[in-house]
Design a protein around this motif. Sequence first.
Motif, PDB file in Angstrom:
ATOM      1  N   ALA A  87       0.826  -1.206   0.000  1.00  0.00           N
ATOM      2  CA  ALA A  87       0.000   0.000   0.000  1.00  0.00           C
ATOM      3  C   ALA A  87       0.861   1.256   0.000  1.00  0.00           C
ATOM      4  O   ALA A  87       0.569   2.237  -0.701  1.00  0.00           O
ATOM      5  N   HIS A  88       1.940   1.228   0.795  1.00  0.00           N
ATOM      6  CA  HIS A  88       2.839   2.381   0.882  1.00  0.00           C
ATOM      7  C   HIS A  88       3.542   2.626  -0.454  1.00  0.00           C
ATOM      8  O   HIS A  88       3.615   3.766  -0.938  1.00  0.00           O
ATOM      9  N   THR A  89       4.059   1.573  -1.058  1.00  0.00           N
ATOM     10  CA  THR A  89       4.759   1.710  -2.332  1.00  0.00           C
ATOM     11  C   THR A  89       3.823   2.225  -3.418  1.00  0.00           C
ATOM     12  O   THR A  89       4.166   3.153  -4.172  1.00  0.00           O
ATOM     13  N   LEU A  90       2.650   1.632  -3.531  1.00  0.00           N
ATOM     14  CA  LEU A  90       1.710   2.044  -4.570  1.00  0.00           C
ATOM     15  C   LEU A  90       1.270   3.493  -4.388  1.00  0.00           C
ATOM     16  O   LEU A  90       1.161   4.254  -5.363  1.00  0.00           O
ATOM     17  N   ALA A  91       1.019   3.891  -3.143  1.00  0.00           N
ATOM     18  CA  ALA A  91       0.621   5.279  -2.891  1.00  0.00           C
ATOM     19  C   ALA A  91       1.734   6.239  -3.291  1.00  0.00           C
ATOM     20  O   ALA A  91       1.486   7.299  -3.875  1.00  0.00           O
ATOM     21  N   THR A  92       2.980   5.849  -3.007  1.00  0.00           N
ATOM     22  CA  THR A  92       4.117   6.695  -3.379  1.00  0.00           C
ATOM     23  C   THR A  92       4.228   6.828  -4.891  1.00  0.00           C
ATOM     24  O   THR A  92       4.433   7.925  -5.420  1.00  0.00           O
ATOM     25  N   VAL A  93       4.087   5.711  -5.614  1.00  0.00           N
ATOM     26  CA  VAL A  93       4.151   5.765  -7.079  1.00  0.00           C
ATOM     27  C   VAL A  93       2.987   6.589  -7.627  1.00  0.00           C
ATOM     28  O   VAL A  93       3.137   7.314  -8.619  1.00  0.00           O
ATOM     29  N   ASP A  94       1.822   6.513  -6.989  1.00  0.00           N
ATOM     30  CA  ASP A  94       0.679   7.305  -7.447  1.00  0.00           C
ATOM     31  C   ASP A  94       0.959   8.801  -7.298  1.00  0.00           C
ATOM     32  O   ASP A  94       0.578   9.597  -8.157  1.00  0.00           O
ATOM     33  N   VAL A  95       1.643   9.172  -6.223  1.00  0.00           N
ATOM     34  CA  VAL A  95       2.011  10.581  -6.039  1.00  0.00           C
ATOM     35  C   VAL A  95       3.049  10.998  -7.081  1.00  0.00           C
ATOM     36  O   VAL A  95       2.949  12.067  -7.692  1.00  0.00           O
ATOM     37  N   ILE A  96       4.057  10.148  -7.284  1.00  0.00           N
ATOM     38  CA  ILE A  96       5.093  10.451  -8.279  1.00  0.00           C
ATOM     39  C   ILE A  96       4.466  10.656  -9.662  1.00  0.00           C
ATOM     40  O   ILE A  96       4.858  11.553 -10.414  1.00  0.00           O
ATOM     41  N   SER A  97       3.490   9.829 -10.004  1.00  0.00           N
ATOM     42  CA  SER A  97       2.856   9.885 -11.323  1.00  0.00           C
ATOM     43  C   SER A  97       1.700  10.876 -11.381  1.00  0.00           C
ATOM     44  O   SER A  97       1.084  11.043 -12.439  1.00  0.00           O
ATOM     45  N   GLN A  98       1.381  11.510 -10.266  1.00  0.00           N
ATOM     46  CA  GLN A  98       0.238  12.423 -10.177  1.00  0.00           C
ATOM     47  C   GLN A  98      -1.076  11.742 -10.541  1.00  0.00           C
ATOM     48  O   GLN A  98      -1.876  12.231 -11.332  1.00  0.00           O
ATOM     49  N   GLY A  99      -1.257  10.541  -9.924  1.00  0.00           N
ATOM     50  CA  GLY A  99      -2.546   9.869 -10.006  1.00  0.00           C
ATOM     51  C   GLY A  99      -2.786   9.056 -11.249  1.00  0.00           C
ATOM     52  O   GLY A  99      -3.914   9.012 -11.756  1.00  0.00           O
ATOM     53  N   ARG A 100      -1.756   8.330 -11.720  1.00  0.00           N
ATOM     54  CA  ARG A 100      -1.905   7.579 -12.973  1.00  0.00           C
ATOM     55  C   ARG A 100      -1.781   6.066 -12.801  1.00  0.00           C
ATOM     56  O   ARG A 100      -1.688   5.341 -13.784  1.00  0.00           O
ATOM     57  N   VAL A 101      -1.777   5.568 -11.573  1.00  0.00           N
ATOM     58  CA  VAL A 101      -1.554   4.142 -11.333  1.00  0.00           C
ATOM     59  C   VAL A 101      -2.862   3.353 -11.408  1.00  0.00           C
ATOM     60  O   VAL A 101      -3.907   3.794 -10.922  1.00  0.00           O
ATOM     61  N   ILE A 102      -2.798   2.175 -12.040  1.00  0.00           N
ATOM     62  CA  ILE A 102      -3.862   1.162 -12.003  1.00  0.00           C
ATOM     63  C   ILE A 102      -3.191  -0.146 -11.595  1.00  0.00           C
ATOM     64  O   ILE A 102      -2.029  -0.379 -11.945  1.00  0.00           O
ATOM     65  N   LEU A 103      -3.907  -0.996 -10.891  1.00  0.00           N
ATOM     66  CA  LEU A 103      -3.366  -2.301 -10.532  1.00  0.00           C
ATOM     67  C   LEU A 103      -4.360  -3.368 -10.961  1.00  0.00           C
ATOM     68  O   LEU A 103      -5.550  -3.277 -10.637  1.00  0.00           O
ATOM     69  N   ALA A 104      -3.885  -4.365 -11.693  1.00  0.00           N
ATOM     70  CA  ALA A 104      -4.735  -5.485 -12.112  1.00  0.00           C
ATOM     71  C   ALA A 104      -4.200  -6.743 -11.442  1.00  0.00           C
ATOM     72  O   ALA A 104      -3.228  -7.335 -11.906  1.00  0.00           O
TER      73      ALA A 104
END
Length: 315
Positions: A87-104
Amino acid sequence: MEFGLLLHTRDLIRDEGPASFDTLWEQAEKAEEAGYDHIWLGDSVTILNRARGDALTTMAALACKTERIRLGAVPFLGALRNPVLLAHTLATVDVISQGRVILAVSVGPTRDYIQRQFEACGVPAGEKAGRLSETIALMRRLWTEESFAYEGKYFRFEEIGVLPKPVQQPGIPIWIAADRNETGFKRVGGLGDGWVTLVSSLEQFGENRRKIDEHAASCGRPGAVTASALYATLRMDRDGDAARDKGWAWMEAFFRQPRARLEYHFTIFGTPDECAERLRGYVRSGLTAVIIRIASDDPAEQTRLIFEELSPRLA
């Protein structure tokens, strides 16, 4: 109708010579320029003949190489990871990308090499489905709540919380893979924002989508599973037979296996008209996205056909 492109990382690290991801950055930039809605990475750990770079680390780098395109991992084996760290890693990547992460995410098949992978990472293979469901529920709370204590079947924590929170609220979209298992459809309906499938039968696709909607409604989430994605391998050519022959030849070379062991893949091989005709029924049954593995050493030409020939026919 959205189009996602699967980026290959296997060939970047399994061939002779030092590993380099320079080709991947170029592919991502070209995918964004071409108009793809999302790019995707595979996920595997400890399996040398299927080795890839770490998906989450690579997604963070891709976030810095692109500006608009969304970034995903499919099929992502979420149960291999500790849910708090994930959860921590994904949230960090989402911030870096400015909200562009999807997980399947996927439970993963029951093949022996997958079972060994879970065991090597300290997760009993028989617990992977239950751990995945609990991981998804935990991550959703960690992304929205300041802190909480938790005691579940697989994980127990005192007061915990993570920062940063994702840019996307109420959290990063989680699509869940499910093809045949009723428990999988319940997981999608109860926990998913989207559904990913390899199922090749149009009738089965429609039936499975109906089951997911019923499970979502029974969980008090009517209409919550908004995305339906086919994970497909595509090859188009003016000559349909040539597309099929070349598509399967590429698959055998890439996977280093005979066709007989690869036919579980959802393949779309043919002329643009044939490929569009195959997909139209899925669109009518609720398909919203295709995650495409291009079965060609000329991805630029296939991309041109996707946006100039295939997409207009579907519209």
